[in-house]
Design a protein around this motif. Sequence first.
Motif, PDB file in Angstrom:
ATOM      1  N   HIS A 106       0.843  -1.205   0.000  1.00 46.02           N
ATOM      2  CA  HIS A 106       0.000   0.000   0.000  1.00 46.02           C
ATOM      3  C   HIS A 106       0.878   1.254   0.000  1.00 46.02           C
ATOM      4  O   HIS A 106       0.581   2.223  -0.688  1.00 46.02           O
ATOM      5  CB  HIS A 106      -0.934   0.015   1.217  1.00 46.02           C
ATOM      6  CG  HIS A 106      -2.174  -0.807   1.021  1.00 46.02           C
ATOM      7  ND1 HIS A 106      -2.870  -1.376   2.047  1.00 46.02           N
ATOM      8  CD2 HIS A 106      -2.834  -1.158  -0.119  1.00 46.02           C
ATOM      9  CE1 HIS A 106      -3.915  -2.041   1.554  1.00 46.02           C
ATOM     10  NE2 HIS A 106      -3.902  -1.923   0.243  1.00 46.02           N
ATOM     11  N   HIS A 109       0.022  -7.063  -5.634  1.00 45.07           N
ATOM     12  CA  HIS A 109      -0.698  -6.632  -4.432  1.00 45.07           C
ATOM     13  C   HIS A 109      -2.090  -7.264  -4.371  1.00 45.07           C
ATOM     14  O   HIS A 109      -2.505  -7.787  -3.335  1.00 45.07           O
ATOM     15  CB  HIS A 109      -0.803  -5.102  -4.408  1.00 45.07           C
ATOM     16  CG  HIS A 109      -1.725  -4.620  -3.346  1.00 45.07           C
ATOM     17  ND1 HIS A 109      -1.513  -4.912  -2.014  1.00 45.07           N
ATOM     18  CD2 HIS A 109      -2.885  -3.911  -3.392  1.00 45.07           C
ATOM     19  CE1 HIS A 109      -2.501  -4.385  -1.294  1.00 45.07           C
ATOM     20  NE2 HIS A 109      -3.351  -3.776  -2.112  1.00 45.07           N
ATOM     21  N   GLU A 151      -3.586  -9.832  -1.415  1.00 48.64           N
ATOM     22  CA  GLU A 151      -4.836  -9.614  -0.659  1.00 48.64           C
ATOM     23  C   GLU A 151      -5.802 -10.780  -0.856  1.00 48.64           C
ATOM     24  O   GLU A 151      -6.369 -11.304   0.108  1.00 48.64           O
ATOM     25  CB  GLU A 151      -5.528  -8.333  -1.141  1.00 48.64           C
ATOM     26  CG  GLU A 151      -4.871  -7.059  -0.684  1.00 48.64           C
ATOM     27  CD  GLU A 151      -5.696  -5.807  -1.008  1.00 48.64           C
ATOM     28  OE1 GLU A 151      -5.402  -4.755  -0.444  1.00 48.64           O
ATOM     29  OE2 GLU A 151      -6.632  -5.883  -1.833  1.00 48.64           O
ATOM     30  N   ASP A 208     -10.923  -2.623   0.858  1.00 50.47           N
ATOM     31  CA  ASP A 208      -9.811  -3.066   1.705  1.00 50.47           C
ATOM     32  C   ASP A 208     -10.183  -2.925   3.189  1.00 50.47           C
ATOM     33  O   ASP A 208      -9.866  -3.787   3.995  1.00 50.47           O
ATOM     34  CB  ASP A 208      -8.534  -2.259   1.415  1.00 50.47           C
ATOM     35  CG  ASP A 208      -7.874  -2.688   0.107  1.00 50.47           C
ATOM     36  OD1 ASP A 208      -8.464  -3.516  -0.620  1.00 50.47           O
ATOM     37  OD2 ASP A 208      -6.772  -2.191  -0.195  1.00 50.47           O
ATOM     38  N   TYR A 225     -11.652  -6.161   4.887  1.00 47.26           N
ATOM     39  CA  TYR A 225     -10.781  -7.271   5.315  1.00 47.26           C
ATOM     40  C   TYR A 225      -9.749  -6.790   6.336  1.00 47.26           C
ATOM     41  O   TYR A 225      -9.311  -7.558   7.182  1.00 47.26           O
ATOM     42  CB  TYR A 225     -10.118  -7.992   4.118  1.00 47.26           C
ATOM     43  CG  TYR A 225      -8.885  -7.319   3.572  1.00 47.26           C
ATOM     44  CD1 TYR A 225      -7.669  -7.387   4.256  1.00 47.26           C
ATOM     45  CD2 TYR A 225      -8.918  -6.593   2.389  1.00 47.26           C
ATOM     46  CE1 TYR A 225      -6.543  -6.750   3.770  1.00 47.26           C
ATOM     47  CE2 TYR A 225      -7.802  -5.963   1.905  1.00 47.26           C
ATOM     48  CZ  TYR A 225      -6.626  -6.037   2.603  1.00 47.26           C
ATOM     49  OH  TYR A 225      -5.513  -5.392   2.138  1.00 47.26           O
TER      50      TYR A 225
HETATM   51 FE   LIG Z   1      -5.183  -2.915  -1.291  1.00 54.01          FE
END
Ligand SMILES: [Fe+2]
Length: 148
Positions: free
Chosen positions: A22, A61, A65, A127, A130
Amino acid sequence: MQIDDALISRLKDGVKTINDQHKKIFDFTTDLFAHCVGDDEEENLYFEAVIGDAAELIKTHFKTEEELMLETKFSFYEYTDHKKEHEEFVCAVNNYIEQFQASRSTNLLMFASYVKWWVIGHIKRHDRKYINYFNRLTEGSGIEKMRV
Ligand SMILES: [Fe+2]
Ligand SMILES: [Fe+2]
């Protein structure tokens, strides 16, 4: 969700990786705007130089995730919805790349604005869900919290 030592250790690595990714994505967004200098040739050269690595960073990324959401048995409904958003963004970035390859030019300010708008909105709406879940799972285990 039953949490054991193996999953805690997996989350520890995963959370650190995601926090770092991030940060890199935000740094990339800042860098994009810093290169909106009003000179088309310079902006096109910059886009060409960085877009390959940036697209890889984004794809890696999203994969990180998605894998961690599955491993921690995050809501499958939310996971599916989240993954769909990732796919749409990858598709939009690919369109920018294809248009650049066809015309040898891009509108960097428009691209930078789109990336920033998408990333901020996505983190808030998807995001965040989670992240709250991971933070609850690891409560009291002393591992790094998700930062955004
Ligand atoms: Fe993300
Ligand atoms: Fe995401």
